[in-house]
Design a protein around this motif. Structure first.
Motif, PDB file in Angstrom:
ATOM      1  N   UNK A  46       0.837  -1.185   0.000  1.00 39.99           N
ATOM      2  CA  UNK A  46       0.000   0.000   0.000  1.00 39.99           C
ATOM      3  C   UNK A  46       0.877   1.242   0.000  1.00 39.99           C
ATOM      4  N   UNK A  47       0.606   2.172  -0.886  1.00 44.16           N
ATOM      5  CA  UNK A  47       1.303   3.446  -0.871  1.00 44.16           C
ATOM      6  C   UNK A  47       0.900   4.248   0.365  1.00 44.16           C
ATOM      7  N   UNK A  48       1.873   4.861   1.007  1.00 44.74           N
ATOM      8  CA  UNK A  48       1.636   5.603   2.245  1.00 44.74           C
ATOM      9  C   UNK A  48       1.889   7.092   2.075  1.00 44.74           C
ATOM     10  N   UNK A  49       3.036   7.455   1.499  1.00 48.48           N
ATOM     11  CA  UNK A  49       3.417   8.860   1.414  1.00 48.48           C
ATOM     12  C   UNK A  49       4.386   9.064   0.270  1.00 48.48           C
ATOM     13  N   UNK A  50       4.445  10.288  -0.238  1.00 44.44           N
ATOM     14  CA  UNK A  50       5.377  10.630  -1.300  1.00 44.44           C
ATOM     15  C   UNK A  50       5.890  12.043  -1.106  1.00 44.44           C
ATOM     16  N   UNK A  51       7.061  12.296  -1.653  1.00 41.44           N
ATOM     17  CA  UNK A  51       7.624  13.636  -1.648  1.00 41.44           C
ATOM     18  C   UNK A  51       8.331  13.849  -2.977  1.00 41.44           C
ATOM     19  N   UNK A  52       8.032  14.957  -3.629  1.00 41.66           N
ATOM     20  CA  UNK A  52       8.629  15.261  -4.911  1.00 41.66           C
ATOM     21  C   UNK A  52      10.032  15.819  -4.727  1.00 41.66           C
ATOM     22  N   UNK A  53      10.737  15.995  -5.842  1.00 38.52           N
ATOM     23  CA  UNK A  53      12.077  16.567  -5.786  1.00 38.52           C
ATOM     24  C   UNK A  53      12.064  17.991  -5.248  1.00 38.52           C
ATOM     25  N   UNK A  57       4.465  17.147  -0.806  1.00 39.89           N
ATOM     26  CA  UNK A  57       4.148  15.892  -0.132  1.00 39.89           C
ATOM     27  C   UNK A  57       2.704  15.483  -0.333  1.00 39.89           C
ATOM     28  N   UNK A  58       2.467  14.175  -0.291  1.00 40.24           N
ATOM     29  CA  UNK A  58       1.125  13.614  -0.356  1.00 40.24           C
ATOM     30  C   UNK A  58       1.065  12.390   0.541  1.00 40.24           C
ATOM     31  N   UNK A  59      -0.137  12.085   1.040  1.00 42.82           N
ATOM     32  CA  UNK A  59      -0.326  10.993   1.976  1.00 42.82           C
ATOM     33  C   UNK A  59      -1.622  10.254   1.691  1.00 42.82           C
ATOM     34  N   UNK A  60      -1.624   8.973   2.015  1.00 47.83           N
ATOM     35  CA  UNK A  60      -2.868   8.240   2.005  1.00 47.83           C
ATOM     36  C   UNK A  60      -3.746   8.785   3.133  1.00 47.83           C
ATOM     37  N   UNK A  61      -5.061   8.780   2.921  1.00 49.46           N
ATOM     38  CA  UNK A  61      -5.968   9.420   3.868  1.00 49.46           C
ATOM     39  C   UNK A  61      -5.800   8.900   5.294  1.00 49.46           C
ATOM     40  N   UNK A  63      -3.325   8.175   7.049  1.00 48.88           N
ATOM     41  CA  UNK A  63      -2.197   8.660   7.834  1.00 48.88           C
ATOM     42  C   UNK A  63      -2.085  10.173   7.838  1.00 48.88           C
ATOM     43  N   UNK A  64      -2.958  10.862   7.133  1.00 46.48           N
ATOM     44  CA  UNK A  64      -2.903  12.321   7.093  1.00 46.48           C
ATOM     45  C   UNK A  64      -3.034  12.904   8.490  1.00 46.48           C
ATOM     46  N   UNK A  65      -2.172  13.858   8.790  1.00 41.98           N
ATOM     47  CA  UNK A  65      -2.163  14.478  10.098  1.00 41.98           C
ATOM     48  C   UNK A  65      -1.341  13.743  11.126  1.00 41.98           C
ATOM     49  N   UNK A  66      -0.916  12.520  10.821  1.00 42.41           N
ATOM     50  CA  UNK A  66      -0.123  11.720  11.753  1.00 42.41           C
ATOM     51  C   UNK A  66       1.291  11.450  11.259  1.00 42.41           C
ATOM     52  N   UNK A  67       1.460  11.274   9.946  1.00 44.54           N
ATOM     53  CA  UNK A  67       2.763  10.956   9.360  1.00 44.54           C
ATOM     54  C   UNK A  67       3.300  12.168   8.615  1.00 44.54           C
ATOM     55  N   UNK A  68       4.618  12.302   8.599  1.00 42.05           N
ATOM     56  CA  UNK A  68       5.278  13.356   7.849  1.00 42.05           C
ATOM     57  C   UNK A  68       6.460  12.776   7.086  1.00 42.05           C
ATOM     58  N   UNK A  69       6.467  12.965   5.771  1.00 43.52           N
ATOM     59  CA  UNK A  69       7.583  12.537   4.952  1.00 43.52           C
ATOM     60  C   UNK A  69       8.490  13.738   4.703  1.00 43.52           C
TER      61      UNK A  69
END
Length: 121
Positions: A46-53, A57-61, A63-69
């Motif tokens: 399952x995709x969790x989070x991403x960060x561009x160059x 940032x983007x997150x799966x719903x 984990x939003x508000x709880x995880x930080x990439x």
């Protein structure tokens, strides 16, 4: 060849925090979009989070508000800070990267051991 090594997993109580790291070897890290995934045995990743160059940032719903990439290009490392952990966050966590439409790890590749996160209730 690019190598990705995850670390930082462990056993934590619900409500606790962990910080995962993904160290990459390679010369194009700063140009890569980076991703975190997780997998429960017997289920698909399952995709969790991403960060561009550029740091978008983007997150799966779930984990939003709880995880930080985040990323540190000088160290060729991407991080996943996980707060307010829940038992349903229990999984093996993996990282991946992409640049120019290509992936460091393809879905059919062996992604190795990742780093295991276990959240107790």
């Amino acid at each position: 060849q690019v190598q990705l090594v995850e670390s930082g997993g462990g056993l934590v109580q619900a409500g606790g925090s962990l910080r995962l790291s993904c160290a990459a070897s390679g010369s194009t890290f700063s140009r890569n979009a980076m991703y975190w995934y997780r997998q429960i045995p017997g289920k698909q990743r399952e995709w969790v989070a991403s960060i561009s160059s550029s740091g978008i940032t983007n997150y799966v719903d779930s984990v939003k508000g709880r995880f930080t990439i985040s990323r540190d290009n000088a160290k060729n490392t991407v991080y996943l800070e996980m707060n307010s952990l829940k038992p349903e966050d229990t999984a093996v966590y993996y990282c991946n990267g992409a640049y120019g439409g290509g992936w460091l790890r393809r879905s059919s590749d062996n992604w190795g051991q990742g780093t295991r996160v276990t959240v107790s209730s």
